[in-house]
Design a protein around this motif. Structure first.
Motif, mmCIF file in Angstrom:
data_model
loop_
_atom_site.group_PDB
_atom_site.id
_atom_site.type_symbol
_atom_site.label_atom_id
_atom_site.label_comp_id
_atom_site.label_asym_id
_atom_site.label_seq_id
_atom_site.Cartn_x
_atom_site.Cartn_y
_atom_site.Cartn_z
ATOM 1 N N MET A 1 -29.463 8.299 138.971
ATOM 2 C CA MET A 1 -29.486 9.736 139.287
ATOM 3 C C MET A 1 -28.352 10.063 140.252
ATOM 4 O O MET A 1 -27.731 9.181 140.829
ATOM 5 C CB MET A 1 -30.837 10.142 139.886
ATOM 6 N N ARG A 2 -28.093 11.369 140.466
ATOM 7 C CA ARG A 2 -27.055 11.748 141.421
ATOM 8 C C ARG A 2 -27.537 11.402 142.841
ATOM 9 O O ARG A 2 -28.738 11.492 143.140
ATOM 10 C CB ARG A 2 -26.792 13.242 141.336
ATOM 11 N N ALA A 3 -26.582 11.071 143.699
ATOM 12 C CA ALA A 3 -26.954 10.732 145.077
ATOM 13 C C ALA A 3 -27.722 11.870 145.741
ATOM 14 O O ALA A 3 -28.656 11.628 146.514
ATOM 15 C CB ALA A 3 -25.699 10.393 145.885
ATOM 16 N N VAL A 4 -27.339 13.105 145.452
ATOM 17 C CA VAL A 4 -28.058 14.239 146.063
ATOM 18 C C VAL A 4 -29.513 14.313 145.601
ATOM 19 O O VAL A 4 -30.392 14.722 146.368
ATOM 20 C CB VAL A 4 -27.369 15.590 145.780
ATOM 21 N N ASP A 5 -29.757 13.926 144.344
ATOM 22 C CA ASP A 5 -31.160 13.906 143.887
ATOM 23 C C ASP A 5 -31.926 12.808 144.621
ATOM 24 O O ASP A 5 -33.116 12.966 144.936
ATOM 25 C CB ASP A 5 -31.212 13.704 142.375
ATOM 26 N N GLU B 1 -35.383 12.889 146.935
ATOM 27 C CA GLU B 1 -36.495 11.927 146.844
ATOM 28 C C GLU B 1 -36.794 11.340 148.225
ATOM 29 O O GLU B 1 -37.954 11.171 148.607
ATOM 30 C CB GLU B 1 -36.164 10.806 145.854
ATOM 31 N N CYS B 2 -35.746 11.018 148.960
ATOM 32 C CA CYS B 2 -35.923 10.447 150.298
ATOM 33 C C CYS B 2 -36.615 11.448 151.221
ATOM 34 O O CYS B 2 -37.517 11.085 151.979
ATOM 35 C CB CYS B 2 -34.577 10.057 150.917
ATOM 36 N N LEU B 3 -36.178 12.724 151.158
ATOM 37 C CA LEU B 3 -36.794 13.737 152.022
ATOM 38 C C LEU B 3 -38.285 13.850 151.709
ATOM 39 O O LEU B 3 -39.123 13.915 152.605
ATOM 40 C CB LEU B 3 -36.115 15.102 151.830
ATOM 41 N N LYS B 4 -38.603 13.836 150.412
ATOM 42 C CA LYS B 4 -40.028 13.940 150.036
ATOM 43 C C LYS B 4 -40.797 12.714 150.500
ATOM 44 O O LYS B 4 -41.921 12.825 150.989
ATOM 45 C CB LYS B 4 -40.161 14.153 148.531
ATOM 46 N N ALA B 5 -40.160 11.554 150.364
ATOM 47 C CA ALA B 5 -40.827 10.328 150.821
ATOM 48 C C ALA B 5 -41.060 10.357 152.330
ATOM 49 O O ALA B 5 -42.010 9.770 152.838
ATOM 50 C CB ALA B 5 -39.977 9.106 150.452
ATOM 51 N N ASP C 1 -27.616 22.212 144.740
ATOM 52 C CA ASP C 1 -27.987 22.116 143.329
ATOM 53 C C ASP C 1 -29.229 21.244 143.170
ATOM 54 O O ASP C 1 -30.155 21.575 142.434
ATOM 55 C CB ASP C 1 -26.829 21.540 142.515
ATOM 56 N N ALA C 2 -29.255 20.155 143.910
ATOM 57 C CA ALA C 2 -30.422 19.269 143.845
ATOM 58 C C ALA C 2 -31.663 19.937 144.442
ATOM 59 O O ALA C 2 -32.781 19.758 143.975
ATOM 60 C CB ALA C 2 -30.119 17.969 144.583
ATOM 61 N N LEU C 3 -31.428 20.738 145.476
ATOM 62 C CA LEU C 3 -32.533 21.402 146.167
ATOM 63 C C LEU C 3 -33.190 22.469 145.289
ATOM 64 O O LEU C 3 -34.362 22.809 145.472
ATOM 65 C CB LEU C 3 -31.961 22.043 147.448
ATOM 66 N N ALA D 1 -36.163 20.906 143.621
ATOM 67 C CA ALA D 1 -36.678 19.660 144.197
ATOM 68 C C ALA D 1 -38.116 19.792 144.696
ATOM 69 O O ALA D 1 -38.775 18.795 144.989
ATOM 70 C CB ALA D 1 -35.776 19.201 145.346
ATOM 71 N N GLY D 2 -38.591 21.024 144.816
ATOM 72 C CA GLY D 2 -39.961 21.194 145.315
ATOM 73 C C GLY D 2 -40.073 21.098 146.827
ATOM 74 O O GLY D 2 -41.137 20.799 147.366
ATOM 75 N N ILE D 3 -38.959 21.344 147.511
ATOM 76 C CA ILE D 3 -38.980 21.388 148.979
ATOM 77 C C ILE D 3 -38.645 22.818 149.376
ATOM 78 O O ILE D 3 -37.702 23.412 148.848
ATOM 79 C CB ILE D 3 -37.917 20.431 149.583
ATOM 80 N N ARG D 4 -39.424 23.385 150.300
ATOM 81 C CA ARG D 4 -39.137 24.759 150.725
ATOM 82 C C ARG D 4 -37.821 24.784 151.496
ATOM 83 O O ARG D 4 -37.620 23.993 152.420
ATOM 84 C CB ARG D 4 -40.275 25.281 151.602
ATOM 85 N N HIS D 5 -36.945 25.688 151.103
ATOM 86 C CA HIS D 5 -35.699 25.847 151.843
ATOM 87 C C HIS D 5 -35.686 27.216 152.508
ATOM 88 O O HIS D 5 -35.918 28.239 151.854
ATOM 89 C CB HIS D 5 -34.484 25.724 150.916
#
Lengths: 559, 184
Positions: A1-5, A9-13, A32-34, A37-41
């Protein structure tokens, strides 16, 4: 996957549910990944707002706050927030975009050496050179930010590396050869500290923000109540020991209570816990607690004996150490009456020098009264943020914080303009809580733009501007020490009209200048649904007292 | 937990501040991760805390992921405990040894370019021999000498040859290792 994706994953973990930031060229891949990603920005209007909001989130929740910015000016706009976070030990991770690797060092468009610029003000920073290092670096950043003495960590990611394709595998532990914070505390030293406490006739617990960072408020309270130890908490420590309380002395230092300062001045034993003997607390260092021996408990060994030589140093986490200290202390059979004389002396100061002000006899709103009214209106149980200056000291003096993580302000760096973004971050992290920002009319103009963020993101912060038309603390110093030459402190012209400004942003704006109306206005503001700005017109030239003039000993308090 | 707490009386007056060490010149041997920017972190820390580096030498170790920084600092001017504690806060710093002078072998390499003509050359070479140095370059009007040793020895050599006309001196800064079998 792209490093940004993989970053997502790391942020969610790491359990991140919200991040604060603003996109730009170099972090386009991150955004773009955000996107899904399911993370509130939370899209801020200035990166400084993102940095402080991440810190406010961290201070209120105890979790790591995250801010994103692009390269160059985006990153440099984070600098004040990073410096603020390092001074007040706030667990934060800043992820910045950087120009493509082929442009590094060429003064490329929007290039700034942000790891170089921030080197003196981060706990740690990492510049990515190989995209395969990105997941590990993100986890290391979180680990370093939250453990030991917390602080800001910067991860700078060149744009081309962030788009690179990597083999992502979840990482569940990090190991850094040069980073092993001590947590437990030396058993012999803890025993010695217990004996010193047992033999002290005039002890005092001097508690700082480290206890809140450690989540050690309960453990601290147990130690305090294992005997009748007098307790004082610094500006950063307020709420670590629930106020009001019979053993509570108030805050020490420049605008602390006379009781707290005199107690330290005459103490024979000062037990410092997660506090760092800042000059705003000690006044003239050579005359600080001149009769005392010092126990110093801190997770950062470099704090011990930095300013005041510690007789009993204990390195470790307050939450781990305090229960052991309490247990050791209880095992010593101490004479409960030995502190009678000390308390008699302390009660004498409390009676003679209570925190007090002369209230107006007409409709004028005294700033101290405003804070008392706010305490009433919020039931003493709001998360309160402030900016920096007189209003900050009045909140610290007149709003009794009963719990930790309820009082968010900038202590070490003294950053004007943090109040609104701190409140924003706190409200995002603690959506169930009432979040109030007490702002100065000077400070509020340093990050006003975040009102747009609050409106658009439905972040219902309640801002109460203590409006005296001055850069008040500077005016106070000019009055007291510079012959009343009020140089460049009068900001009380007609601009801005806070009600109209709030309205322009789509927030509710209110104004009050009559003492009788203040409680009702506050209740209305607190009950309103979205963000509110209340322009509270207070006494123009009121001074914050009592006060230790800079560099003077505590016993020479004035006012 | 260890044995139960004893109840012997402890007089607060007996408490002393531990760890105060006499001021002297300290040789710090610092193992750091071999990563970009680490030297800048170490040097920057000294600058912003107001500590003065006397000499500094950096090089690889037997482990390619680790570099060694050897630096000397005047402990009479700066509290050495504060210096080492602040250094320890750098995440890339793995280990710091404050080397005791009696238990340490320290060496520095210096190159001296000295004015020399036919008359003085022999005398310079004689001093070089006495100091167990080596002549590494000669021209009609100069001699370049290599000397290794402690900083005392190098400074003594400098005093001896200065009257001939010292054109240039280049010193590496001391590197050091502990005496005996134990790892520094």
């Amino acid at each position: 996957m792209r490093a940004v994706d993989a970053i997502m994953e790391c942020l969610k973990a790491e359990g991140v549910d919200a991040v604060f930031g603003l996109p730009g060229g170099a972090n386009l891949p991150t955004y773009d990944a955000l996107y899904d990603a399911g993370i509130r920005h939370i899209l801020v209007r200035h990166e400084q707002g993102a940095g402080h909001a991440a810190a406010g989130y961290a201070k209120a929740t105890g979790r790591v706050g995250v801010a994103l910015a692009t390269s160059g000016p985006g990153a440099t706009n984070l600098v004040t927030a990073i410096a603020d976070a390092v001074m007040d030990s706030v667990p934060t991770v800043f992820i910045t975009g950087q120009v493509r690797t082929e442009l590094l060092g060429t003064d490329g468009f929007q290039e700034a050496d942000i790891s170089g610029i921030t080197m003196p003000i981060v706990k740690h920073s990492m510049m990515i050179h190989d995209p395969r290092d990105i997941p590990r670096s993100i986890h290391e950043a979180f680990h370093i930010a939250r453990t030991g003495r917390p602080g800001p960590v910067l991860v700078d990611v060149p744009q081309d590396l962030s788009r690179a394709d990597i083999n992502y595998e979840p990482i569940d532990s990090v190991s850094l050869p040069g980073y092993k914070p001590t947590t437990e505390g030396n058993v012999k030293q803890i025993r010695l500290a217990a004996k010193a406490l047992a033999n002290a006739r005039r002890p005092v617990l001097y508690v700082g923000g480290g206890v809140i960072n450690a989540g050690g408020s309960k453990e601290l309270t147990e130690l305090a109540l294992s005997d009748r130890f007098p307790v004082t908490c610094t500006l950063m420590g307020l709420g670590a020991f629930g106020a009001p309380h019979d053993q509570w002395l108030g805050m020490p230092g420049m605008h602390g209570t006379r009781t707290a300062n005199y107690t330290i001045d005459e103490a024979d034993l000062v037990c410092a816990i997660g506090a760092r003997f800042d000059d705003r607390v000690t006044g003239k260092l050579s005359e600080f607690a001149p009769r005392a021996k010092f126990i110093h408990i801190d997770v950062d060994p470099a704090e011990i004996s930095k300013n005041v030589p510690a007789h009993i140093p204990i390195v470790g986490d307050a939450k781990r150490i305090l229960p052991k200290l309490t247990r050791e202390y209880r095992a010593l059979e101490t004479d409960p009456t030995r502190l009678d004389g000390w308390w008699q002396r302390i009660r004498g100061w409390q009676e003679k020098y209570p925190l007090a002000y002369v209230d107006s006899e007409d409709s004028e709103i005294k700033p101290q009264y405003m804070i008392e009214a706010l305490y009433e209106a919020t039931g003493g149980d709001a998360i309160v943020t402030s900016d920096v200056g007189q209003h900050q000291m009045w909140v610290a003096q007149y709003y009794d914080f009963a719990k930790p993580r309820r009082w968010l302000n900038s202590g070490g760096l003294g950053t004007m303009g943090v109040g609104l973004p701190f409140a924003m971050g706190a409200a995002v992290g603690c959506p169930e809580e009432t979040v109030v920002c007490v702002a100065g009319d000077g400070s509020m103009q340093m990050n006003t733009q975040e009102l747009a963020t609050c409106v658009d993101e439905r972040i219902p912060v309640k801002v109460f501007i203590m409006n005296n038309g001055y850069l008040g603390m500077v005016r106070q110093w000019q009055e007291l020490f510079w012959d009343r030459r009020y140089s460049s402190v009068d900001i009380g012209g007609p601009s801005p009209d806070w009600v109209k400004l709030a309205d322009a942003y789509g927030a509710l704006g209110m104004r009050v200048s009559d003492k009788a109306e203040l409680p009702e206005v506050m209740r209305t503001a607190l009950a309103a649904e979205g963000p509110v700005v209340v322009d509270v017109r207070v006494t123009k030239e009121e001074n914050t007292y009592p006060m230790i003039p800079a560099g003077q000993p505590a016993r020479d308090m004035v006012g | 937990m260890g044995e139960p707490a004893t109840q012997e009386i402890l007089d607060l007056r007996d408490l002393q501040v531990p760890g105060a060490r006499p001021g002297r010149r300290h040789i710090l041997s610092i193992l750091v991760e071999n990563k970009p920017g680490v030297l800048a972190r170490v040097a920057g820390l000294f600058a912003r805390r107001g500590f003065n580096i006397a000499t500094l030498a950096v090089g690889p170790t037997d482990d390619s992921t680790v570099s060694r920084v050897t630096l000397t600092v005047d402990g009479a001017v700066h509290p050495i405990d504060q210096v080492t504690k602040q250094l320890h806060k750098l995440v890339n710093v793995i280990k710091i040894r404050d080397l005791e002078p009696d238990e340490t072998v320290a060496r520095e390499l210096a190159l001296f370019k000295i004015s020399a003509d036919a008359d003085s050359r022999a005398q310079i070479m004689q001093f070089t021999d006495i100091f167990r140095g080596k002549v590494i370059d000669v021209s009609k009007r100069s001699v370049t000498v290599e000397v290794t040793g402690t900083d005392d020895k190098i400074e003594a050599f400098e005093r001896m040859i200065r009257p001939f006309g010292l054109i240039e001196m280049v010193r590496t800064g001391e590197i050091a290792v502990s005496r005996g079998r134990a790892v520094t």
